[in-house]
Design an enzyme around this catalytic site. Structure first.
Site, PDB file in Angstrom:
ATOM      1  CG  ASP A   1     -26.607  -2.138  11.719  1.00 55.07           C
ATOM      2  OD1 ASP A   1     -25.715  -1.695  12.471  1.00 55.07           O
ATOM      3  OD2 ASP A   1     -26.727  -1.780  10.536  1.00 55.07           O
TER       4      ASP A   1
ATOM      5  CD  GLU B   1     -18.789  -4.423  12.786  1.00 56.93           C
ATOM      6  OE1 GLU B   1     -17.895  -3.944  12.070  1.00 56.93           O
ATOM      7  OE2 GLU B   1     -18.587  -5.244  13.684  1.00 56.93           O
TER       8      GLU B   1
ATOM      9  CD  GLU C   1     -15.837  -3.061   3.396  1.00 59.43           C
ATOM     10  OE1 GLU C   1     -15.552  -1.842   3.308  1.00 59.43           O
ATOM     11  OE2 GLU C   1     -15.853  -3.675   4.481  1.00 59.43           O
TER      12      GLU C   1
END
Ligand SMILES: *[C@@H]1O[C@H](CO)[C@@H](O)[C@H](O)[C@H]1NC(C)=O
Ligand SMILES: *[C@@H]1O[C@H](CO)[C@@H](O)[C@H](O)[C@H]1NC(C)=O
Ligand SMILES: *[C@@H]1O[C@H](CO)[C@@H](O)[C@H](O)[C@H]1NC(C)=O
Ligand SMILES: *[C@@H]1O[C@H](CO)[C@@H](O)[C@H](O)[C@H]1NC(C)=O
Length: 574
Positions: free
Chosen positions: A195, A198, A422
Site C-alpha cells: 500500500d 509501504e 512529516e
C-alpha cells in the site's frame, strides 16, 4: 451564570475564528510551502544537492529517518500539483521543472531494480537513489500506485500540450513514457501490492482508485493520438478496475483501505484516493468516490472520528470541530502520530465537495451520508436541498467551517518558521520525523487551491457505470490484447489461408475449426484476434483448397503477447 448554547451554535461561533485562523495561516504559509517544495527538486533546489534535474527528494532528512531518496508516488503527486499549477495558469514559471521531470522519469523507468526491468515489472519499484540509480536494499515492493500516478500527472501535461497544438511532442516524447506506465497498470493491477504506506501487501483502495483513473484517461489520450486499439485494451481493464473498486465498501459505511493487514481499514488512504481522483465533471458520483459523494463523506467522518480519542492533542474537542488525523489509528511508525498531509487531505476533500455543490446548485443528504451531515447539523433529514434553501446555506457554511477547523489544527502545530515535517506529536503537537517533507508542502498548496475554488481538469469520471460482473485482469488473469496476424501468401483461386494455434482463441490446433483470414489486402492475408495478455503462444498458418489441408513447414511459429494494447505479426508463408 452559565450560558447554555445549542451545540450547533457553539460550532458556529468557534468556526468563524477558525476561518480567520485559516485565512491568516494560509496567507503566510503558502509561500513557505512553495519555496520548501521547490527546494526539494534537483538539481538546483536549495535542499536537494546531489539530486539529478527533475528528481524530487522525499525530504532532506538523511538519518532517523533517511528519506534522501526519490519515491515514484511522492514525485508524481508533487508534479501533479506543479503541472496543475502551470496548466491552470496559477504559476507560469514552472515549465522547465516539468520538462526536467519528464526527462528524469524517462531515465528512471529504464533502470533495472529489484522489482525487475522496464519490461518485467521494474516500473513497480517504489524508490530510487537521487542520482537515478537503483535502490537495492530490502523494501516493501512492488508498490503499484507509482506508475499510475506518474501517468496521471503526465497525461494532464499531455492534454494541456495537445490543447496548445503541441501534439508532436506528446506523440513522440510523452506517449512512450506514459504507455509504459499504463501497460504496467493494465497488466498488473490484479496482483497484490504494498500500500502507499509501504506496509501491507494485499490490494489497496488508493492504488486501485488511481489505477482506474490512469487507464480511463489513458484510453482517452490514446484515442486522441490515434492509438485506438491500445485505447480499447485500457478501457477493458478500466472497467474491471471500476468493478473491483466497489468491493472495498463495507457494511459499516466506510471504505476498507486494504484487503489485507488485519486492521480496522480506517485509513487516510481513502481520503487521499478521493482527492486524487476528484473530477469536477462527475458531480457527487459514488462509483468513483467523488469528494461530495455520500460514500466518500460517510467514509470521511468515520476516518476522522477514529482519531478523536487516541491522540492527547485531540482531547476535549467537540465532534463538529476538526482534529489532528494520521494515517490510520493502529499506526506506530515513528510514534504513530498525526501527519500534516493527512489532516490537510480532510480539508481538501471538503473544499472539493463545496466546489461541486456550488456548481450544481444543490446538495443531497442520503441515508449513507446522513451520519456525516448530522455530525455538523444534528437532526438533519434526508433530502435534496437546492441552493435557494436555508438548509443548503446552513449545511455548506457548516462544512466550510469544519474544513477550516482542520486547517486551524495544522496552523496550531506548524512551528514558527513554517517548516512542515512529516508528522506532529500526538501528545504535544511538536514536529516529528522527517523535516521539510515535500509531500507535506504539496498538500498545503493543493488544499489552499481547493479552498479558493480551483478545480482540476476532468479526467473522464462522468457518468461511469459499474459492469455487472467483475473480471480479473492483466498478468495472465484474463486480460486480452488484440493481435493482428498478417501473412504474405500467394494463392490460387478458391484457395484460402487460415490460422490455428496453442490457445482457445486459436482453436487449440484444430485444422477443421481454424480461423479464416481476410484477403482484402492480397497478397497480405490478415485477421485480428483477442488473445490472452502476457502469454507465450505457438501458431501456424494453413491453406485449404477443395477440402485439402496444407500446413506450414516446421517449427511452429512462436511469440509472447504484450501485457496490454495491441500487437501485429508480419509473416510470410513458409
Ligand atoms: C512542446 O512542448 C515541449 C515541452 O515543454 C517544448 O520543449 C516544445 O518547444 C514545445 N513545442 C512547441 C512547438 O511549442
Ligand atoms: C483481482 O480481481 C478480482 C475480480 O475483481 C478480485 O476478486 C481479486 O481480489 C483481485 N485480486 C487482486 C490481488 O487485486
Ligand atoms: C505479497 O503477497 C503475494 C500474494 O499473497 C505473495 O505472492 C508475495 O510473495 C507477497 N510479497 C511479499 C514481499 O511478501
Ligand atoms: C509489423 O509491422 C508493423 C508496421 O508495419 C509494425 O508496427 C510492427 O511492429 C511489426 N510487428 C513485428 C512483430 O515486428
Amino acid at each position: 451564570m452559565r450560558l447554555l448554547l445549542p451545540t450547533f451554535l457553539i460550532g458556529a461561533v468557534c468556526a468563524s475564528a477558525q476561518t480567520n485562523t485559516a485565512d491568516t495561516y494560509l496567507a503566510s504559509e503558502s509561500p513557505i510551502a512553495k519555496t520548501g517544495l521547490l527546494a526539494n527538486i534537483g538539481s538546483s533546489g536549495a535542499k536537494s544537492q546531489g539530486a539529478k534535474p527533475g528528481i524530487v527528494i522525499a525530504s532532506p532528512s538523511h538519518s532517523n529517518p533517511d528519506y534522501l531518496f526519490t519515491w515514484t508516488r511522492d514525485s508524481a503527486l508533487v508534479f501533479q500539483a506543479i503541472i496543475d499549477q502551470f496548466t491552470l495558469g496559477i504559476d507560469t514559471s514552472l515549465r522547465s521543472q516539468v520538462d526536467n521531470f519528464v526527462a528524469s522519469q524517462k531515465i528512471i523507468q529504464q533502470v533495472s531494480n529489484p522489482s525487475g526491468s522496464v519490461s518485467s515489472g521494474g516500473l513497480g519499484e517504489p524508490k530510487f537513489n537521487i542520482d537515478q540509480t537503483a535502490f537495492t536494499g530490502a523494501w516493501g515492493r512492488p508498490q503499484r500506485d507509482g506508475p499510475a500516478l506518474r501517468a496521471n500527472a503526465l497525461i494532464t501535461w499531455a492534454n494541456f500540450l495537445i490543447s496548445q497544438s503541441n501534439t508532436s511532442y506528446v506523440a513522440n516524447t510523452l506517449w512512450p513514457i506514459i504507455k509504459l506506465d499504463l501497460d504496467y497498470v493494465a497488466s498488473f493491477w490484479n496482483q497484490s501490492t504494498f500500500d502507499l504506506w509501504e506496509e501491507v501487501n494485499s490490494s489497496s483502495f488508493f492504488t486501485t482508485a488511481v489505477q482506474h483513473r490512469s487507464l480511463r484517461q489513458g484510453a482517452a489520450l490514446a484515442t486522441a493520438i490515434g492509438q485506438t486499439s491500445v485505447a480499447s485494451g485500457y478501457t477493458t481493464q478500466a472497467a474491471n478496475l471500476l468493478c473491483f473498486l466497489q468491493s472495498y465498501w463495507n457494511a459499516a459505511g466506510y471504505m476498507t483501505a486494504n484487503t489485507g493487514g488485519g486492521r480496522s481499514g480506517k485509513d487516510a488512504n481513502t481520503v487521499l484516493a478521493s482527492i486524487h481522483t476528484f473530477d469536477p465533471a462527475a458531480g457527487c458520483d459514488a462509483v468513483t468516490f467523488q469528494p461530495c459523494s455520500d460514500r466518500a463523506l460517510a467514509n470521511l467522518v468515520t476516518y476522522v472520528n477514529a482519531f478523536r480519542s487516541i491522540y492527547t492533542i485531540n482531547s476535549g474537542i467537540a465532534t463538529n470541530v476538526g482534529v489532528a488525523t494520521g494515517r490510520y489509528p493502529e499506526d506506530g511508525y515513528m510514534g504513530g502520530n498525526p501527519w500534516y498531509l493527512t489532516t490537510l487531505a480532510v480539508a481538501e476533500q471538503l473544499y472539493d465537495a463545496l466546489s461541486v455543490w456550488k456548481q450544481q446548485g444543490t446538495l443531497s443528504v442520503t441515508a449513507v451520508s446522513q451520519p456525516f451531515f448530522a455530525a455538523l447539523s444534528p437532526g438533519i433529514s434526508i433530502g435534496a436541498y437546492p441552493s435557494s434553501t436555508s438548509t443548503y446555506t446552513t449545511l455548506t457554511a457548516a462544512v466550510k467551517n469544519f474544513a477550516d477547523s482542520f486547517i486551524a489544527v495544522v496552523a496550531k502545530y506548524t512551528p514558527s518558521g513554517g517548516g512542515l515535517a512529516e508528522q506532529y506529536s500526538r501528545s504535544n503537537g511538536a514536529p516529528v520525523s522527517a523535516v521539510d517533507l515535500t509531500w507535506s508542502y504539496a498538500a498545503l498548496l493543493t488544499t489552499l487551491g481547493a479552498r479558493e475554488g480551483v478545480v482540476p481538469v476532468s479526467w473522464g469520471a462522468k457518468g461511469l457505470t459499474v459492469p455487472s460482473t467483475c473480471e480479473r485482469g492483466g498478468g495472465g488473469g484474463g486480460g486480452t490484447v488484440a493481435v493482428t496476424f498478417k501473412v504474405q501468401a500467394t494463392t490460387t483461386f478458391g484457395e484460402n489461408i487460415y490460422v490455428t494455434g496453442s490457445v482457445d482463441a486459436l482453436v487449440n490446433w484444430s485444422p477443421d475449426n481454424a480461423l479464416i483470414l481476410s484477403a482484402a489486402t492480397y497478397p497480405i492475408w490478415s485477421i485480428t484476434i483477442n488473445l490472452p495478455a502476457s502469454t507465450s503462444i505457438e501458431y501456424k498458418y494453413i491453406r485449404k483448397f477443395n477440402g485439402a489441408i496444407t500446413w506450414e513447414s516446421d517449427p511452429n511459429r512462436k511469440f509472447t503477447t504484450p501485457a496490454a494494447g495491441s500487437f501485429t505479426l508480419n509473416d510470410s508463408w513458409k
